[in-house]
Design a protein around this motif. Sequence first.
Motif, PDB file in Angstrom:
ATOM      1  N   THR A 137      48.856  32.308  31.465  1.00 51.44           N
ATOM      2  CA  THR A 137      49.459  31.663  32.637  1.00 51.44           C
ATOM      3  C   THR A 137      51.031  31.502  32.181  1.00 51.44           C
ATOM      4  N   SER A 150      54.185  33.038  34.063  1.00 53.50           N
ATOM      5  CA  SER A 150      55.246  32.188  34.828  1.00 53.50           C
ATOM      6  C   SER A 150      56.423  32.391  34.138  1.00 53.50           C
ATOM      7  N   ASP A 162      40.138  40.640  35.225  1.00 50.58           N
ATOM      8  CA  ASP A 162      41.340  40.380  34.219  1.00 50.58           C
ATOM      9  C   ASP A 162      41.649  41.746  33.617  1.00 50.58           C
ATOM     10  N   SER A 184      46.555  41.008  36.615  1.00 49.06           N
ATOM     11  CA  SER A 184      45.444  40.204  37.253  1.00 49.06           C
ATOM     12  C   SER A 184      44.650  39.407  36.321  1.00 49.06           C
ATOM     13  N   LYS A 186      42.578  35.901  36.007  1.00 50.67           N
ATOM     14  CA  LYS A 186      41.729  34.493  36.548  1.00 50.67           C
ATOM     15  C   LYS A 186      42.081  34.368  38.139  1.00 50.67           C
ATOM     16  N   ASN A 203      44.609  35.296  39.958  1.00 49.21           N
ATOM     17  CA  ASN A 203      46.071  35.434  40.283  1.00 49.21           C
ATOM     18  C   ASN A 203      46.649  36.750  39.776  1.00 49.21           C
ATOM     19  N   LYS A 204      47.506  37.357  40.866  1.00 48.81           N
ATOM     20  CA  LYS A 204      48.134  38.486  40.551  1.00 48.81           C
ATOM     21  C   LYS A 204      49.488  38.225  40.476  1.00 48.81           C
ATOM     22  N   ASP A 205      50.487  39.218  39.806  1.00 49.57           N
ATOM     23  CA  ASP A 205      51.512  39.429  39.644  1.00 49.57           C
ATOM     24  C   ASP A 205      52.031  40.773  39.383  1.00 49.57           C
TER      25      ASP A 205
END
Length: 130
Positions: free
Chosen positions: A5, A9, A60, A73, A75, A77-79
Amino acid sequence: MFTLTLLISALLSFQTSTASTAINTKDLLVQQKWQLNKQVFSSHDVTGTDSNTVAGNKNDYIEFRSDGTALISYKGNKDILEYKIVNDNVLSFGIHSYTITQLNNHTLHLYQNEEEPNGDYNREWLELQK
């Protein structure tokens, strides 16, 4: 705890690079969808050393695309982040870099070591597979 994470970020601040690079064998090998098998974290400071292993699940993954973007990808969350391979053995997401310790058609292992002058460190190993 040092987690993916934090990587996600921090990578959001990565700016688009306009530099053109030649495609090499490692670029082509990386440009696939890799499932996260496991993540290993190790942090050390004056209070001691803390290690943690996190198993990946079927959702994941990191999908490295030929346009220099990676769909991550993790847990739920995707970005989408930009990446590049530097000096044929470093996978860079902006200011965060991972050494490629193993890469073949089925396995991608990445290692990051952030060390402070006082000896404190955060280390992360990512084991990905096809």
